[in-house]
Design an enzyme around this catalytic site. Structure first.
Site, PDB file in Angstrom:
ATOM      1  CB  SER A   1      25.383  -5.347  -5.713  1.00 20.69           C
ATOM      2  OG  SER A   1      25.065  -6.091  -4.566  1.00 20.69           O
TER       3      SER A   1
ATOM      4  N   GLY B   1      30.635 -18.217  -5.234  1.00 24.21           N
ATOM      5  CA  GLY B   1      31.592 -18.534  -4.180  1.00 24.21           C
ATOM      6  C   GLY B   1      30.987 -19.471  -3.140  1.00 24.21           C
TER       7      GLY B   1
ATOM      8  NE  ARG C   1      22.388 -10.041  -5.276  1.00 20.39           N
ATOM      9  CZ  ARG C   1      23.287  -9.114  -5.031  1.00 20.39           C
ATOM     10  NH1 ARG C   1      22.963  -7.851  -5.130  1.00 20.39           N
ATOM     11  NH2 ARG C   1      24.517  -9.427  -4.666  1.00 20.39           N
TER      12      ARG C   1
ATOM     13  CG  HIS D   1      33.829 -17.357 -10.141  1.00 19.36           C
ATOM     14  ND1 HIS D   1      32.739 -16.641  -9.703  1.00 19.36           N
ATOM     15  CD2 HIS D   1      34.846 -17.010  -9.314  1.00 19.36           C
ATOM     16  CE1 HIS D   1      33.087 -15.889  -8.670  1.00 19.36           C
ATOM     17  NE2 HIS D   1      34.370 -16.106  -8.399  1.00 19.36           N
TER      18      HIS D   1
ATOM     19  CG  ASP E   1      25.601 -12.759  -5.386  1.00 19.68           C
ATOM     20  OD1 ASP E   1      26.797 -13.115  -5.454  1.00 19.68           O
ATOM     21  OD2 ASP E   1      25.134 -12.118  -4.432  1.00 19.68           O
TER      22      ASP E   1
ATOM     23  CG  LEU F   1      19.350 -13.045 -26.140  1.00 14.91           C
ATOM     24  CD1 LEU F   1      18.132 -12.478 -25.414  1.00 14.91           C
ATOM     25  CD2 LEU F   1      19.884 -14.272 -25.391  1.00 14.91           C
TER      26      LEU F   1
HETATM   27  C1  IPE Z   1      27.114  -8.417  -7.494  1.00  8.73           C
HETATM   28  O1  IPE Z   1      27.530  -9.480  -6.711  1.00  8.73           O
HETATM   29  C2  IPE Z   1      27.991  -8.277  -8.698  1.00  8.73           C
HETATM   30  C3  IPE Z   1      27.870  -9.334  -9.682  1.00  8.73           C
HETATM   31  C4  IPE Z   1      27.032 -10.345  -9.661  1.00  8.73           C
HETATM   32  C5  IPE Z   1      28.770  -9.219 -10.798  1.00  8.73           C
HETATM   33  P1  IPE Z   1      28.511  -9.243  -5.451  1.00  8.73           P
HETATM   34  O2  IPE Z   1      28.670 -10.567  -4.827  1.00  8.73           O
HETATM   35  O3  IPE Z   1      29.717  -8.544  -5.881  1.00  8.73           O
HETATM   36  O4  IPE Z   1      27.629  -8.267  -4.545  1.00  8.73           O
HETATM   37  P2  IPE Z   1      27.708  -7.966  -2.991  1.00  8.73           P
HETATM   38  O5  IPE Z   1      29.136  -7.626  -2.697  1.00  8.73           O
HETATM   39  O6  IPE Z   1      27.282  -9.198  -2.270  1.00  8.73           O
HETATM   40  O7  IPE Z   1      26.754  -6.850  -2.775  1.00  8.73           O
HETATM   41  C1  IPE Z   2      28.913 -13.852  -8.271  1.00 10.10           C
HETATM   42  O1  IPE Z   2      29.232 -14.799  -7.313  1.00 10.10           O
HETATM   43  C2  IPE Z   2      30.011 -13.686  -9.293  1.00 10.10           C
HETATM   44  C3  IPE Z   2      30.762 -12.422  -9.217  1.00 10.10           C
HETATM   45  C4  IPE Z   2      30.466 -11.417  -8.445  1.00 10.10           C
HETATM   46  C5  IPE Z   2      31.938 -12.286 -10.062  1.00 10.10           C
HETATM   47  P1  IPE Z   2      30.092 -14.433  -6.025  1.00 10.10           P
HETATM   48  O2  IPE Z   2      31.506 -14.658  -6.327  1.00 10.10           O
HETATM   49  O3  IPE Z   2      29.722 -13.084  -5.541  1.00 10.10           O
HETATM   50  O4  IPE Z   2      29.578 -15.532  -4.997  1.00 10.10           O
HETATM   51  P2  IPE Z   2      29.288 -15.328  -3.454  1.00 10.10           P
HETATM   52  O5  IPE Z   2      28.294 -14.202  -3.336  1.00 10.10           O
HETATM   53  O6  IPE Z   2      30.590 -15.007  -2.796  1.00 10.10           O
HETATM   54  O7  IPE Z   2      28.698 -16.627  -3.018  1.00 10.10           O
HETATM   55 MG    MG Z   3      28.310 -12.399  -4.275  1.00  7.94          MG
END
Ligand code: IPE
Ligand code: IPE
Ligand code: MG
Length: 246
Positions: free
Chosen positions: A196, A23, A188, A37, A20, A131
């Site tokens: 999540s 973004g 995480r 990403h 996570d 793995l």
């Molecule tokens: C969890 O991250 C899903 C993945 C890492 C694929 P999210 O960014 O979607 O989770 P929330 O929305 O913050 O709980």
């Molecule tokens: C995790 O990063 C990747 C996916 C859920 C696909 P995010 O895209 O959730 O990044 P943040 O949480 O918005 O920073």
């Molecule tokens: Mg996220």
């Protein structure tokens, strides 16, 4: 960090990761979210390598959740393109490193091109013995449990299964992770403290490790730190500390 020393203290068989913070990483650079990403793929490469070095048997990466389909259309389609590119690009590397790729999740939801590329990578790496890299794609813990419940209900309805035969072991064999041991460690990144909708059934006794590092900055050294932290925990499984030590 001495990798041999880390190995001596016991390596978990299965490590699961909620990747996570992509973004936020991009936003901090003033860039589009997709750049985060894209950078995240380098982190995946690094921890797959690290997991291989440690001799971890199963590494499950949460890459796209059921709920992530509700993100803006542009982000979802950019993620699909990135997914195809990354998988295709990494096939040789996975074969070289003896990595077997597997997917858990509802593959049918993906555009057919994505689905076929994923199947190609699964097929191409299927004889590798190192793995096991398990990608959670269009995955959620509730989807996994519900799919198992539906399968079991059908078996009971058709008279092939008795209600009394449905115990934990049988239930597990109906989940997408059938045959894969539960993760001992769940990591995480990005400073969020939630599950999540990841492996809800399977993390019943997992150790949780939360890191503030945003996924695109996470490297195998950070995985090693998480493992060392895990090695210092006492896993009691409901028993008392005295019972564990003796
Ligand atoms: C969890 O991250 C899903 C993945 C890492 C694929 P999210 O960014 O979607 O989770 P929330 O929305 O913050 O709980
Ligand atoms: C995790 O990063 C990747 C996916 C859920 C696909 P995010 O895209 O959730 O990044 P943040 O949480 O918005 O920073
Ligand atoms: Mg996220």
């Amino acid at each position: 960090m001495n990798i041999e020393q880390v190995k001596k203290n016991g390596i978990p068989k299965h490590v699961a990761v909620i990747m996570d913070g992509n973004g936020r990483w991009a936003q901090k650079q003033g860039s589009e979210r997709i750049l985060g990403h894209r950078q995240g793929v380098n982190s995946v490469r690094s921890i797959v390598e690290g997991a291989g070095e440690l001799g971890i048997e199963f590494l499950t990466l949460y890459a796209f959740s059921t709920e992530n389909w509700d993100r803006p259309k542009e982000e979802v389609s950019a993620l699909m393109v990135l997914l195809i590119d990354a998988v295709v690009q990494e096939i040789d590397n996975m074969n070289e490193k003896n990595v077997r790729m597997l997917v858990i999740g509802d593959l049918c939801c993906f555009p057919s091109e994505v689905e076929s590329k994923l199947k190609e990578a699964i097929e191409s790496t299927s004889n590798n013995t190192g793995l096991n890299l398990i990608l959670g794609l269009s995955y959620s813990g509730r989807w996994d449990i519900l799919t198992a419940v539906r399968k079991i209900s059908r078996e009971i309805k058709s008279g092939n299964l008795e209600v009394g035969e449905v115990d934990e072991k049988f239930f597990e064999s109906c989940l997408s992770t059938a045959g894969i041991p539960d993760p001992e460690l769940l990591i995480r990144t990005s400073g969020e403290f939630r599950i999540s909708n990841f492996l809800l059934w399977q993390v019943a006794y997992s150790e949780f490790y939360f890191s503030n590092i945003l996924w695109p900055d996470f490297r195998k050294e950070n995985l090693f730190e998480a493992i060392i932290d895990f090695q210092n925990r006492e896993r009691r499984f409901g028993k008392t500390s005295e019972q564990i030590i003796s």
